[in-house]
Structures are given as structure tokens and as C-alpha cells.
Design a protein around this motif. Structure first.
Motif, PDB file in Angstrom:
ATOM      1  N   THR A  11      -6.487  -1.754   4.254  1.00  0.00           N
ATOM      2  CA  THR A  11      -5.351  -1.161   4.947  1.00  0.00           C
ATOM      3  C   THR A  11      -5.308  -1.740   6.351  1.00  0.00           C
ATOM      4  O   THR A  11      -6.258  -2.364   6.803  1.00  0.00           O
ATOM      5  CB  THR A  11      -5.486   0.363   5.004  1.00  0.00           C
ATOM      6  N   SER A  50       0.846  -1.144   0.000  1.00  0.00           N
ATOM      7  CA  SER A  50       0.000   0.000   0.000  1.00  0.00           C
ATOM      8  C   SER A  50       0.880   1.189   0.000  1.00  0.00           C
ATOM      9  O   SER A  50       1.660   1.370   0.864  1.00  0.00           O
ATOM     10  CB  SER A  50      -0.824   0.062   1.213  1.00  0.00           C
ATOM     11  N   GLN A 110       5.422   1.058   5.067  1.00  0.00           N
ATOM     12  CA  GLN A 110       5.957   0.464   3.833  1.00  0.00           C
ATOM     13  C   GLN A 110       6.322   1.543   2.834  1.00  0.00           C
ATOM     14  O   GLN A 110       7.380   1.516   2.203  1.00  0.00           O
ATOM     15  CB  GLN A 110       4.908  -0.486   3.224  1.00  0.00           C
ATOM     16  N   GLN A 124       0.747   0.393   6.039  1.00  0.00           N
ATOM     17  CA  GLN A 124       1.025   0.815   4.660  1.00  0.00           C
ATOM     18  C   GLN A 124       1.876   2.085   4.635  1.00  0.00           C
ATOM     19  O   GLN A 124       2.727   2.250   3.763  1.00  0.00           O
ATOM     20  CB  GLN A 124      -0.289   1.067   3.912  1.00  0.00           C
ATOM     21  N   PRO A 161      -1.406   6.635   1.845  1.00  0.00           N
ATOM     22  CA  PRO A 161      -0.274   6.301   2.732  1.00  0.00           C
ATOM     23  C   PRO A 161       0.990   7.077   2.375  1.00  0.00           C
ATOM     24  O   PRO A 161       1.759   7.461   3.262  1.00  0.00           O
ATOM     25  CB  PRO A 161      -0.097   4.791   2.526  1.00  0.00           C
ATOM     26  N   PRO A 186       1.064   1.476  -4.272  1.00  0.00           N
ATOM     27  CA  PRO A 186       0.263   0.808  -3.280  1.00  0.00           C
ATOM     28  C   PRO A 186      -0.704  -0.057  -3.981  1.00  0.00           C
ATOM     29  O   PRO A 186      -1.079   0.226  -5.086  1.00  0.00           O
ATOM     30  CB  PRO A 186      -0.518   1.918  -2.658  1.00  0.00           C
ATOM     31  N   GLN A 223      -7.278  -4.336  -1.663  1.00  0.00           N
ATOM     32  CA  GLN A 223      -6.537  -4.662  -0.467  1.00  0.00           C
ATOM     33  C   GLN A 223      -6.916  -3.710   0.633  1.00  0.00           C
ATOM     34  O   GLN A 223      -7.031  -2.535   0.442  1.00  0.00           O
ATOM     35  CB  GLN A 223      -5.042  -4.545  -0.750  1.00  0.00           C
ATOM     36  N   ASN A 254      -2.634   8.244  -3.557  1.00  0.00           N
ATOM     37  CA  ASN A 254      -1.994   7.344  -2.628  1.00  0.00           C
ATOM     38  C   ASN A 254      -1.912   7.940  -1.237  1.00  0.00           C
ATOM     39  O   ASN A 254      -0.977   8.642  -0.907  1.00  0.00           O
ATOM     40  CB  ASN A 254      -0.599   7.052  -3.153  1.00  0.00           C
ATOM     41  N   ASP A 312      -4.075   2.771   8.773  1.00  0.00           N
ATOM     42  CA  ASP A 312      -3.191   2.375   7.670  1.00  0.00           C
ATOM     43  C   ASP A 312      -1.712   2.604   7.973  1.00  0.00           C
ATOM     44  O   ASP A 312      -0.920   2.792   7.057  1.00  0.00           O
ATOM     45  CB  ASP A 312      -3.580   3.147   6.404  1.00  0.00           C
ATOM     46  N   GLN A 340      -5.856   0.896  -2.649  1.00  0.00           N
ATOM     47  CA  GLN A 340      -5.943   1.297  -1.259  1.00  0.00           C
ATOM     48  C   GLN A 340      -7.344   1.719  -0.934  1.00  0.00           C
ATOM     49  O   GLN A 340      -8.128   2.005  -1.774  1.00  0.00           O
ATOM     50  CB  GLN A 340      -5.005   2.461  -0.995  1.00  0.00           C
TER      51      GLN A 340
END
Length: 457
Positions: free
Chosen positions: A144, A56, A425, A422, A387, A107, A142, A385, A419, A110
Motif C-alpha cells: 500500500t 487496492s 482509488q 488505495q 481501503p 483491491p 502489492q 478490503n 494506504d 492488500q
């Protein structure tokens, strides 16, 4: 900059020249970059400085918002891109193969806060959002995930007793407090507060304030505030007294779901006896004021279905309101960015790069300035995005001399159950270091220990 996660792979109909990649922009124009496809994620653009995005990812956003050409994945004006990572060529719909935006991590689909029926309730339960694009394959969907989960076998009375012992007598057992606070959900912390008052006839928050000080006190008090109240309190604090913390207003009002915003508005009224909209009007002005008032309505379209024809029309409308004329029709930008769903805005950004030969983020950078520019970019960054947006805010809260502790605390606390996994990441992909590493080098003592306990390694 390019936003990770920007152009979706295989999720968008072929928009041949869509994703620009560039500094403040998110997607490279078609044919500019070919992005490899990342399974379950938006294909990243072909080469980039940023590593492939984790499942993510988001577009990072500087605390001050990156300068034009600063967002990975967004094509730059005209050329589109210093940020590798924009898909090119076949267009959206045909995913290239590859790890991620050349520089921005992509990601996976999201959850769009704000898209879809208020997916995240007041307590920021790390919600699962529906795939932004209805059409994309399951691989793109997906949820979060937060780093803080509700503790199993939870016993509010036992935790209240632990906290009482930690604060009783000479000295304070901060580690015992950290062990409880960092490993309970916000809802569980509210139950601990109630149990503490029932068992001891004392207010837990007052006791904590008398035992703690500095940043660790601010962090623990934030963790014990109900999620909606904390957002409302942050907005009040940002406008109280001399000066206004505009970035706080942007960070909260431009990133929350409709339901969250409505609950914040109601909480602000009930807790502080004030009207949020009136306070915004008194503390801001011009196009920035209008944008925040629009956000306060909590009335963004949350239909997850993308109307590509409308995206094309909106892209044309935005071009004619900015790059295509002398001067700027700010109300047109406000109307589109404040009312369209996040998945719809993502499609609009892609369509815009094909029409204008530059990404929408870089156009906003050219047409606007100051806080209204930051607000408009934040909305687009969340559409592209989320995150990555928060990862960037966290990075700039710690970068350079000094630390913006209030921003660091606010983002860690408010995203911890939504989140933060994510965000971590994306942070690693964008800055080649982990969030925990940067926090550890920028903070100290119990404050550092509690932050790291929430963030995890």
C-alpha cells in the motif's frame, strides 16, 4: 455490500460457492456471479454498479455502516446480491476474468494490518504488507502507499525558521505553514518541533494554536502529533466527558495491527495516566465491551498462511452459533473474529457463504444490532478490503448536510502515510467521484487547501 477485493482471484483454493455478494456481504455465493479476473487483484464479480476496483480496494463502509445488502460485493442473504461482483462458479481458485466486483473495485492483494508481524509501526510508515494469502501468485502481492512521503533533503532547522516567520508579526502566512506541514512525514514533523524549541525556546504547538483556529487548527495539530499518540488521544477524547463516541473506538481498535494496538495501550497509560481497558469497561457494556476488550489485547493471529480446513470449521461454527439456531451465541462470533488473522477471516467468509447460502456480513446484520454489529462488520471489512472501509467512512463523513470534520481529519491524517493512495482509488470506484472533488465541495479556506495538499489530486 460487496467488498472490493473480495474473492481473490486465483488465490483461494477452489471454494465453490464461496463468494457471496450482497449488501452487507462481501462475496457472492458460488455460481451466483462470475467475476472477471483482475490481474493482481481479487476478481470482481460480474456485474455491478461499482466500477472495477483500483489496485487496492476495500469494502466501503458507511460511517454508520451500510445496511444489509449495502456492501458491494457481498452476496445478499439467500440470493446474494445486489452487489455485483461476487465471483461465482468455479470457486475461489479459479479466477474469472473481468474488471472487478461488479460493483466493487477489487483491491490487489492488500496489506493486512494486523496480519503478519506488525507491519506498520507506530508511525504508520506506509508499510508494505505481505500478501494476505501465502499461496497466491506474485501478481496478487502489492504494497500500500501513502500520499505523504518523507521530504528529500530535509532540514528541520530550515523548516522551523519558515514556520517562525509565518507566525511572526501581524497576521499569519497560512500557505507557508501548509507547504511545510503537508509535505513532511510525521517523523520529520517531530524533528521540526524539536528544532523549533531548540532554536527559539518556544513550543511550536502552542504558537500554532495561538495563530490558528477551527478545523485547520485541529488538522495541523493532528499532523504534529506522533501517530501512536494521535490514536491514543482520539480514544481518550472519544470517552472523555458525557457520552461516548463508539464509532471512533471501533475505527481505531478494530483496524490497527497488533503492534499498533500495544503501542496505543502503552501510550494511553503513559500520556494520560489511565488504563485503556478500564476506561472501555467504564464507558461500554455487554457484547460490545467484550469485543473492544478483545481488540485491546493486540493479540490477533498474524500468521499469513491460511488454514482452509479451519476456515471451513469456523464457518460451520459461526453458522451454528447464529443462523443455524434460535438465538445467537455472541461469544462464538467474538472468539473467531477477534483472534483469527485477516487472511484467515477472508477464507472463513468465503466458506460461510457456501454453507449458509448467504454472506457472513448479512448474517451479522440479522443476528446483531448496534455497536457490536458495527464492530464485527468493521473487522470483516478490514479482512476483505481495508481501503474500501476507510473510503466509505470518508464518504459518509461528508455526505448530506454538514461535515463530520473530526472523522474526516482523523482518517486523512492516520492513513496519509499508509494506504491513502488505495483509499482514493477505492473512493473513486465506489462513488464515481474523486475524494479531492468531494473534499473541495465540502470544505473551504486554508482547511480545504491543507486537506487537498495531503490528499493530492
Amino acid at each position: 455490500m460487496s467488498y472490493p477485493g473480495y474473492p481473490p482471484s486465483g488465490g483461494y483454493p477452489a471454494f465453490p460457492g464461496y463468494p457471496p455478494t450482497g449488501q452487507e456481504s462481501v462475496y457472492p455465493p458460488a455460481g451466483q456471479y462470475s467475476y472477471p479476473a483482475v490481474p493482481g487483484v481479487y476478481p470482481p464479480a460480474g456485474g455491478g454498479t461499482y466500477p472495477a476496483a483500483p489496485p487496492s480496494a476495500g469494502y466501503p463502509e458507511a460511517a454508520g455502516y451500510p445496511a444489509p445488502g449495502g456492501f458491494p460485493g457481498v452476496p445478499q442473504a439467500g440470493g446474494m446480491p445486489p452487489y455485483p461482483g461476487a465471483p461465482a462458479g468455479p470457486g475461489f481458485g479459479v479466477p474469472p476474468a473481468g474488471p472487478g466486483f461488479g460493483g466493487y473495485p477489487q483491491p490487489p492483494a492488500q496489506s493486512y494490518a494486523g496480519g503478519g508481524p506488525a507491519q506498520i509501526p507506530v508511525g504508520y510508515a506506509g508499510g508494505q504488507a505481505p500478501s494476505p494469502m501465502p499461496g497466491p501468485p506474485a501478481a496478487m502481492i502489492q504494497s500500500t502507499q501513502g500520499t505523504v512521503q518523507a521530504a528529500p533533503n530535509f532540514d528541520a532547522g530550515r523548516d522551523a525558521e519558515i514556520l517562525r516567520k509565518a507566525m511572526k508579526g501581524f497576521g499569519t502566512d497560512e500557505q507557508a505553514i501548509i507547504n511545510v506541514v503537508a509535505n513532511r512525514s510525521n517523523d520529520q514533523r517531530q524533528k521540526i518541533k524539536a528544532a523549533f524549541k531548540t532554536m527559539y525556546g518556544k513550543d511550536l504547538i502552542k504558537d500554532l494554536k495561538s495563530e490558528l483556529s477551527g478545523n485547520v487548527e485541529e488538522l495541523i495539530l493532528a499532523l504534529f502529533m506522533p501517530s501512536t499518540y494521535y490514536d491514543a488521544w482520539s480514544l481518550r477524547h472519544a470517552m472523555k466527558g458525557a457520552g461516548t463516541q463508539e464509532r471512533v473506538l471501533i475505527e481505531i481498535l478494530c483496524t490497527r495491527t497488533n503492534q499498533e494496538i500495544r503501542e496505543i495501550v502503552n501510550c494511553y497509560k503513559s500520556e494520560f495516566g489511565r488504563d485503556l481497558e478500564q476506561d472501555i469497561r467504564a464507558d461500554t457494556s455487554g457484547h460490545f465491551e467484550r469485543l473492544l476488550i478483545s481488540m485491546c489485547q493486540g493479540n490477533r493471529d498474524e500468521n499469513q498462511t491460511v488454514d482452509y480446513q479451519k476456515a471451513q470449521e469456523d464457518a460451520q461454527r459461526l453458522y451454528q452459533a447464529g443462523e443455524g439456531k434460535l438465538g445467537t451465541d455472541e461469544s462464538c462470533f467474538n472468539m473467531v473474529l477477534a483472534s483469527r488473522s485477516f487472511p484467515q477471516l477472508k477464507a472463513t467468509v468465503e466458506a460461510y457463504s457456501r454453507i449458509a447460502n448467504r454472506d457472513l456480513l448479512s448474517s451479522i446484520d440479522r443476528e446483531f444490532s448496534g455497536n457490536v454489529e458495527r464492530g464485527l462488520k468493521t473487522i470483516l471489512q478490514c479482512a476483505l478490503n481495508r481501503p474500501a472501509f476507510f473510503a466509505e467512512r470518508l464518504y459518509y463523513s461528508m455526505k448530506g448536510a454538514g461535515t463530520d470534520d473530526s472523522t474526516l481529519i482523523r482518517i486523512i491524517v492516520t492513513r496519509s502515510e499508509i494506504d491513502l493512495v488505495q483509499i482514493k482509488q477505492m473512493f473513486t470506484q465506489m462513488y464515481q467521484k474523486t475524494l479531492a472533488t468531494m473534499i473541495a465541495s465540502d470544505t473551504s479556506g486554508d482547511y480545504r487547501r491543507l486537506l487537498l495538499a495531503i490528499v493530492g489530486q
